[in-house]
Scaffold this motif. Structure first.
Motif, short mmCIF file in Angstrom:
data_model
loop_
_atom_site.label_atom_id
_atom_site.label_comp_id
_atom_site.label_asym_id
_atom_site.label_seq_id
_atom_site.Cartn_x
_atom_site.Cartn_y
_atom_site.Cartn_z
N LYS A 602 0.83 -1.20 0.00
CA LYS A 602 0.00 0.00 0.00
C LYS A 602 0.87 1.25 0.00
N ALA A 603 1.95 1.21 0.73
CA ALA A 603 2.85 2.37 0.81
C ALA A 603 3.49 2.66 -0.54
N LYS A 604 3.79 1.60 -1.30
CA LYS A 604 4.39 1.79 -2.62
C LYS A 604 3.44 2.56 -3.54
N VAL A 605 2.16 2.19 -3.48
CA VAL A 605 1.17 2.88 -4.31
C VAL A 605 0.98 4.31 -3.81
N ALA A 606 0.91 4.48 -2.52
CA ALA A 606 0.68 5.81 -1.94
C ALA A 606 1.80 6.78 -2.28
N ARG A 607 3.02 6.27 -2.40
CA ARG A 607 4.15 7.15 -2.72
C ARG A 607 3.96 7.83 -4.07
N PHE A 608 3.39 7.08 -5.01
CA PHE A 608 3.13 7.69 -6.32
C PHE A 608 2.09 8.81 -6.19
N PHE A 609 1.02 8.55 -5.45
CA PHE A 609 -0.03 9.56 -5.30
C PHE A 609 0.52 10.83 -4.64
N ASN A 610 1.30 10.66 -3.61
CA ASN A 610 1.87 11.82 -2.91
C ASN A 610 2.83 12.59 -3.83
N LYS A 611 3.57 11.85 -4.67
CA LYS A 611 4.47 12.52 -5.60
C LYS A 611 3.69 13.35 -6.60
N TRP A 612 2.59 12.80 -7.13
CA TRP A 612 1.82 13.52 -8.15
C TRP A 612 1.09 14.73 -7.57
N ILE A 613 0.70 14.64 -6.32
CA ILE A 613 0.09 15.79 -5.64
C ILE A 613 1.11 16.91 -5.51
N ALA A 614 2.34 16.55 -5.15
CA ALA A 614 3.40 17.55 -5.03
C ALA A 614 3.77 18.13 -6.39
N VAL A 615 3.79 17.28 -7.42
CA VAL A 615 4.12 17.74 -8.77
C VAL A 615 3.12 18.78 -9.25
N ASN A 616 1.85 18.55 -8.97
CA ASN A 616 0.81 19.51 -9.38
C ASN A 616 1.07 20.88 -8.77
N LYS A 617 1.41 20.89 -7.50
CA LYS A 617 1.69 22.16 -6.82
C LYS A 617 2.92 22.84 -7.41
N GLU A 618 3.96 22.05 -7.67
CA GLU A 618 5.21 22.61 -8.20
C GLU A 618 5.02 23.14 -9.62
N LEU A 619 4.21 22.43 -10.43
CA LEU A 619 3.97 22.90 -11.79
C LEU A 619 3.22 24.24 -11.79
N ASN A 620 2.28 24.39 -10.87
CA ASN A 620 1.57 25.66 -10.77
C ASN A 620 2.52 26.80 -10.39
N ASN A 621 3.43 26.52 -9.48
CA ASN A 621 4.42 27.52 -9.11
C ASN A 621 5.33 27.85 -10.29
N LEU A 622 5.72 26.82 -11.02
CA LEU A 622 6.62 26.99 -12.17
C LEU A 622 5.96 27.84 -13.25
N SER A 623 4.67 27.67 -13.43
CA SER A 623 3.96 28.33 -14.52
C SER A 623 3.89 29.84 -14.36
N ALA A 624 4.18 30.36 -13.17
CA ALA A 624 4.13 31.80 -12.94
C ALA A 624 5.09 32.55 -13.85
N ASN A 625 6.17 31.86 -14.27
CA ASN A 625 7.13 32.50 -15.17
C ASN A 625 7.48 31.58 -16.33
N ALA A 626 6.50 30.76 -16.76
CA ALA A 626 6.75 29.82 -17.86
C ALA A 626 5.43 29.55 -18.58
N PRO A 627 5.09 30.37 -19.56
CA PRO A 627 3.81 30.19 -20.27
C PRO A 627 3.62 28.81 -20.89
N LEU A 628 4.71 28.18 -21.31
CA LEU A 628 4.59 26.87 -21.96
C LEU A 628 4.18 25.76 -20.99
N VAL A 629 4.20 26.04 -19.69
CA VAL A 629 3.73 25.06 -18.71
C VAL A 629 2.20 25.07 -18.62
#
Length: 688
Positions: A602-629
């Protein structure tokens, strides 16, 4: 009898420190026996060559030494090998019985014997010896302090004689260095055919001294000089690769007809409604180099003697550039619209008792046979050239399948049953971005067809096809490699080598080793991601690309018009590849969890979900100065929302109704964002 060593080795038993399951060989050899002990490498390692090989072996061995030196950093003392029997006491002894000829049916077998103090490669030809050197490079192992080869005996030979890759240089021109590095990749994977698609609607790519209008009007200044072509042919020959050029006729004719509209089939209408045919003394239609992808109507006029005069003169100039025995004339996707609308061509059909456009195209193709035979060339064409009157000497290139309304492999079976030699490309279209498994398990030898031994012998092999409507020099390698290595294995190795999981494991190492040849399939991803991020941190983009894949088939390029030949190919879809790395790993984790719902799984699967939640947040931050995102943010949010809810599902805390949960997951199946799709959708569905 010539492979009797294979039978002898098959009965041997072995035990060794390194197990077969640890080796990263590709293509997998026909027979391999591991023995106890190792050959330890040191800086005094040298190579000696004996026998009667082609001089290409000297360059091949020198390149082998440089690659081995690059992997080990040992500063070997031996520099350029230039003659036979230079170092009789060398640790690696290579013996070749005869000079290898570039072409089909040549003996490419080799026997590699690694002992504690001596390595030998025995091969009938230098071509086999070059294959043996590639296997030896793949055999190298290491520990914390040294590099070594496990003691072993390998007897190997290809299953099929035609093991090719086609690169289309018309839709997007591919410079000389791009072609050369991919030829090196072919040699590393024991492939022996490079099919060079040089002419199509989008451009003519061969320098023509007698017909300069072809490059002046139809190349956009992007073409290979004749000296460059000769240099590439020589480069390929030195690596055991046969080049098969292609000039696609009579359809796909926009580029040719841009320069020579007088041999086109199109009828034009003059002012006042008068219809004029494209014959001498009347008005001539105009054509232009095509900028879109698709099937277009410009077609050569098979009723015009000038058509054959021009083609004969073209072949007279082009054929001597390519010493190989085969010339591909295309022949595909001629819709015949301009033929149907041209009264002169219809009259020609009637006069020559040609009932259909297919028969007319056969008439056209048969005129090319003697033009090519004059230069010692055998005609090859896509499967549309196959009719009852086609020369039995022609090679039929089978490409259509279920996507074109044809049963998979049917045209190949039809060809061999009618007495033609054939090459399979259906199932090997690597530009379609299909999973590697679909290519790997696609065999040129039909499983369910009833074929005689003679008919089976007409199946020459297969060819990966890389059309470049959506590939530039920056992205081409990532569309070819490493998947073509798996196709190479299908064409070389025993038909029973079909373990997909094992193939994926070996391909990890094979892929990164291909980089030493200059291939850019890994490194150019970073180039594109830095462009998208506006040179900010690309970690989140890279993580998201590991669960996204380009849209499959030709759906990325809607109606062939969303992208033109001059459009940008520096977007997120261009950084993504089939078989997204984390998608494969996530599917394995989901399968393990559903098999045994332990805390660890279960932890192996959960690690992916937690990573993708973090990626979503980081992509939104990145997009502030990157229109192609921006275009990928909706997709990242959909994965984020599904991940948050599935974390609750794992802990039995979800309050969503079943239908709402299914709807949430279904949103991850969208194809509407950034020309990519989430490769984890099927695995997410398994969890609900």
């Amino acid at each position: 009898m010539k492979y009797i060593l294979v039978l002898l080795l098959a009965g041997l038993t072995s035990s060794a420190q390194v197990q077969k399951e640890q080796l990263n060989l590709m293509p997998w050899p026909q027979n391999i026996v591991l023995n106890d002990g190792n050959f330890a490498l040191n800086k005094n390692f040298k190579v000696n060559i004996t026998g009667n090989p082609n001089p290409r072996i000297f360059g091949g061995v020198t390149r082998f030494l440089r690659r081995l030196d690059g992997r080990t950093g040992m500063f070997f003392g031996q520099d350029f090998i230039t003659k036979l029997n230079e170092v009789p006491t060398a640790e690696l002894q290579i013996n070749c019985t005869k000079n290898g000829k570039i072409g089909l049916y040549e003996d490419e077998s080799y026997h590699l014997d690694i002992k504690q103090n001596q390595i030998t490669i025995n091969a009938t030809t230098d071509l086999g010896a070059l294959h043996g050197l590639e296997t030896l490079l793949q055999m190298m192992q290491s520990n914390s302090t040294s590099f070594y080869f496990p003691n072993s005996q390998i007897s190997d030979f290809p299953r099929f004689t035609w093991r090719g890759l086609m690169i289309d240089a018309s839709r997007h021109f591919q410079p000389v260095d791009v072609i050369k590095r991919n030829i090196d990749g072919l040699a590393a994977m024991k492939m022996n055919i490079f099919h060079w698609h040089l002419v199509d609607d989008q451009g003519w790519r061969i320098e023509m001294k007698k017909h300069p209008k072809l490059i002046e009007l139809a190349s956009d200044g992007q073409y290979y000089t004749q000296e460059e072509i000769k240099n590439i042919v020589k480069y390929a020959d030195e690596r055991g690769i046969l080049i098969v050029p292609e000039i696609d006729v009579p359809g796909h004719g926009s580029a040719i007809l841009t320069a020579y509209p007088e041999i086109g089939s199109k009828v034009i209408t003059l002012t006042g409604g008068t219809s004029e045919k494209n014959i001498q003394g009347t008005a001539i239609a105009t054509y232009g180099v095509e900028r879109n992808a698709g099937i277009f109507s410009p077609t050569l006029d098979p009723s015009n003697p000038k058509t054959y005069q021009l083609l004969s003169e073209i072949f007279d100039e082009v054929c001597p550039l390519f010493p190989g025995a085969y010339f591909h004339i295309g022949g595909d996707e001629n819709e015949g619209k301009d033929w149907d609308a041209n009264p002169k061509i219809q009259a020609f059909k009637k006069k020559n008792n040609l009932a259909t456009n297919h028969e007319l195209q056969t008439y056209f193709t048969m005129q090319l046979v003697p033009m090519l035979k004059k230069h010692g060339k055998q005609l090859m064409g896509w499967e549309e050239i196959l009719t009852k009157n086609m020369s039995k000497e022609a090679i039929i290139h089978s490409w259509r399948g279920p996507n074109e309304g044809v049963a998979a492999g049917q045209s190949l079976v039809d060809a061999v049953k009618k007495g033609y030699k054939t090459v399979l490309s259906n199932g090997y279209y690597i530009d379609l971005m299909y999973p590697i498994e679909s290519h790997y398990l696609n065999d040129p030898m039909p499983k369910n067809a009833s074929l005689t031994a003679e008919e089976k012998a007409r199946i020459l092999g297969g060819e990966a096809t890389m059309w470049t409507e959506l590939a530039t020099p920056t992205t081409l390698d990532s569309r070819i490699w490493p998947r073509t290595a798996a196709i190479a294995e299908r064409l070389w190795s025993d038909e029973n080598i079909t373990d997909v999981s094992n193939m994926h494991r070996r391909l990890e190492t094979v892929s990164f080793r291909l980089e030493e040849l200059g291939l850019t399939h890994i490194r150019n991803k970073g180039v594109i991601l830095r462009n998208i991020s506006n040179n900010q941190d690309t970690k989140s983009l890279n993580e998201f690309s590991n669960v996204c894949e380009p849209l499959k088939g030709y759906t990325r390029n809607k109606d062939g018009t969303e992208y033109q030949t001059y459009s940008p190919f520096t977007l997120f879809a261009d950084a993504c590849t089939p078989d997204a790395k984390d998608a494969l790993a996530f599917d394995e984790a989901v399968t393990q969890y559903l098999t045994a719902k332990t805390a660890d799984n279960k932890a192996k699967v959960a690690r992916f979900f937690n990573k993708w939640i973090a990626v979503n947040k980081e992509l939104n931050n990145l997009s502030a100065n990157a229109p192609l995102v921006q275009p990928i943010l909706p997709l990242a949010k959909k994965l984020n929302d599904a991940s948050q809810e599935l974390l609750l599902v794992l802990d039995n805390k979800s309050t969503l109704k079943s239908e709402d949960l299914k709807s949430l997951i279904e949103q991850c199946n969208t194809k509407e964002h950034a020309d990519v799709e989430l490769a984890v959708y099927a695995s997410l569905k398994k969890l609900i």
